[in-house]
Design an enzyme around this catalytic site. Structure first.
Site, PDB file in Angstrom:
ATOM      1  N   ASP A   1      -0.166   8.059   1.071  1.00  0.00           N
ATOM      2  CA  ASP A   1      -0.873   8.890  -0.376  1.00  0.00           C
ATOM      3  C   ASP A   1      -2.164   8.162  -0.675  1.00  0.00           C
ATOM      4  O   ASP A   1      -2.855   8.403  -1.627  1.00  0.00           O
ATOM      5  CB  ASP A   1       0.074   8.816  -1.399  1.00  0.00           C
ATOM      6  N   HIS A   2      -2.441   7.041  -0.033  1.00  0.00           N
ATOM      7  CA  HIS A   2      -3.472   6.055  -0.404  1.00  0.00           C
ATOM      8  C   HIS A   2      -4.419   5.872   0.824  1.00  0.00           C
ATOM      9  O   HIS A   2      -5.616   5.538   0.673  1.00  0.00           O
ATOM     10  CB  HIS A   2      -3.164   4.663  -0.549  1.00  0.00           C
TER      11      HIS A   2
ATOM     12  N   HIS B   1      -0.856   7.384 -11.084  1.00  0.00           N
ATOM     13  CA  HIS B   1       0.217   7.490  -9.883  1.00  0.00           C
ATOM     14  C   HIS B   1       1.513   7.568 -10.517  1.00  0.00           C
ATOM     15  O   HIS B   1       2.518   7.018 -10.211  1.00  0.00           O
ATOM     16  CB  HIS B   1       0.124   6.071  -9.218  1.00  0.00           C
TER      17      HIS B   1
ATOM     18  N   HIS C   1       4.709  -4.722  -3.244  1.00  0.00           N
ATOM     19  CA  HIS C   1       5.102  -3.447  -2.933  1.00  0.00           C
ATOM     20  C   HIS C   1       5.810  -3.670  -1.779  1.00  0.00           C
ATOM     21  O   HIS C   1       6.087  -4.651  -1.121  1.00  0.00           O
ATOM     22  CB  HIS C   1       3.600  -2.864  -2.839  1.00  0.00           C
TER      23      HIS C   1
ATOM     24  N   ASP D   1      -0.231  -0.001  -5.351  1.00  0.00           N
ATOM     25  CA  ASP D   1       0.812   0.252  -6.010  1.00  0.00           C
ATOM     26  C   ASP D   1       1.439  -1.402  -5.975  1.00  0.00           C
ATOM     27  O   ASP D   1       1.324  -2.197  -5.219  1.00  0.00           O
ATOM     28  CB  ASP D   1       1.819   0.940  -5.203  1.00  0.00           C
TER      29      ASP D   1
ATOM     30  N   HIS E   1       0.437   3.049   2.657  1.00  0.00           N
ATOM     31  CA  HIS E   1       1.026   4.164   2.576  1.00  0.00           C
ATOM     32  C   HIS E   1       0.178   5.542   2.429  1.00  0.00           C
ATOM     33  O   HIS E   1      -1.055   5.310   1.948  1.00  0.00           O
ATOM     34  CB  HIS E   1       2.080   3.973   1.171  1.00  0.00           C
TER      35      HIS E   1
ATOM     36  N   HIS F   1      -3.152  -0.212   0.323  1.00  0.00           N
ATOM     37  CA  HIS F   1      -2.170  -0.639   1.146  1.00  0.00           C
ATOM     38  C   HIS F   1      -2.146   0.899   2.250  1.00  0.00           C
ATOM     39  O   HIS F   1      -2.846   1.803   1.796  1.00  0.00           O
ATOM     40  CB  HIS F   1      -0.694  -0.869   0.628  1.00  0.00           C
TER      41      HIS F   1
HETATM   42 ZN   LIG Z   1       2.952   2.769  -1.885  1.00  0.00          ZN
END
Ligand SMILES: [Zn+2]
Length: 302
Positions: free
Chosen positions: A66-67, A269, A142, A211, A64, A62
């Site tokens: 941090d990914h 995570h 998510h 996530d 976000h 996804h």
């Molecule tokens: Zn996320």
């Protein structure tokens, strides 16, 4: 066949000196598959000694940060190191424009072909299929559109029994057919494949789920995999945060592994709010015994 998962970034949303943001590298015999590409993923590729240009697939769960914040830097470095082979990037709708806008602002022109595969499926579907393995994507729940991935190898690695070569005077053509799983005829009699080979290794599977909120709908998809990565952002005591932020607890990750009868669970995570990761591991282990904790640089054989 080689199947190893290398943890390049085990952390949650906030990186620190010991934990990079989300990034996991699947090592196969001849190539690599990258799952998520958090900031500085390429630094850990260098640190742990893996050639970035062996990555042929990048599966983004996804958008976000941090990914995905490590992607542009990795692509830029691939280009500067002379990569010519095409690369496939899978991810939710928006992944292509997210990258192309950055290319545009930085006046970057990729010297190698990048195929973007944008996902919008609401059930599991195969996104890549070749002779030795397949990759499927399936929806997770998510805060923004998110996908899990399932890698499945196909080859059984059949080896010919030495005694069968002599007994049936097998030719090179015979051996090629037998290795594909075929049987042969000798004096009008069928010699079954099982009599000619032994299985060196069984097909392997790996599922990547991050996530996601606790979601039992994924159980049939991940069932019986050799290795399941499932996020475990919170402890059960903070389940209200997990529900609000659409993440899972360690207990819930263990529950999914148990219900799916997987062989091994890898959790990661984990929120930076916790000092004691052993407590997170302990919580998951109570629910599912064969659980390990992701740490940067860890190599998991499966
Ligand atoms: Zn996320």
């Amino acid at each position: 066949m080689l199947h190893q998962l290398v943890v390049l970034g085990s952390g949650g949303a906030l990186p620190d000196l010991k934990r990079n943001t989300s990034s996991y590298l699947l090592l196969l015999e001849k190539e690599y598959i990258l799952f998520d590409c958090g900031e500085a993923a390429q630094h850990n590729l260098i640190k742990y000694g893996y050639n970035k240009n062996k990555i042929n697939h990048i599966c983004i769960t996804h958008l976000h940060g941090d990914h995905v914040y490590g992607l542009i830097g990795l692509l830029s470095s691939m280009s500067m190191s002379g990569r010519q082979y095409p690369l496939i990037i899978y991810g939710p709708i928006g992944i292509e424009s997210f990258i192309l806008h950055q290319f545009s602002f930085t006046e970057f022109v990729s010297p190698f072909l990048i195929n973007f595969v944008e996902l919008s499926n609401n059930e599991k579907c195969v996104i890549f299929d070749c002779k030795s393995y397949s990759i499927s994507a399936f929806p997770l729940k998510h805060r923004i559109p998110t996908f899990g991935y399932l890698y499945q190898s196909k080859q059984m690695d059949l080896n010919i029994k030495k005694e069968a070569i002599e007994k049936y005077t097998l030719t090179v053509e015979d051996i090629l057919c037998i290795k594909k799983g075929e049987s042969i005829f000798r004096n009008s009699k069928l010699i079954p494949n099982e009599e000619l080979v032994f299985v060196k290794s069984q097909p392997k599977s790996f599922a990547f789920c991050s996530d996601t909120i606790f979601d039992e709908e994924i159980v049939p998809i991940i069932s019986n995999v050799d290795l399941l990565f499932h996020e475990a952002t919170f402890l059960e005591i903070d389940i209200s945060h997990a529900i609000k932020k659409m993440h899972s607890t360690a207990n819930q990750a263990g529950e999914i592994a148990k219900k799916g009868n997987v062989k091994m669970l890898l959790i990661g995570h984990i929120s930076a709010r916790y000092d004691d990761f052993d407590a997170v591991l302990f919580e998951a282990t109570i629910r599912f015994k064969n659980t390990i904790l992701a740490t940067d640089g860890l190599i998991v054989d499966f």
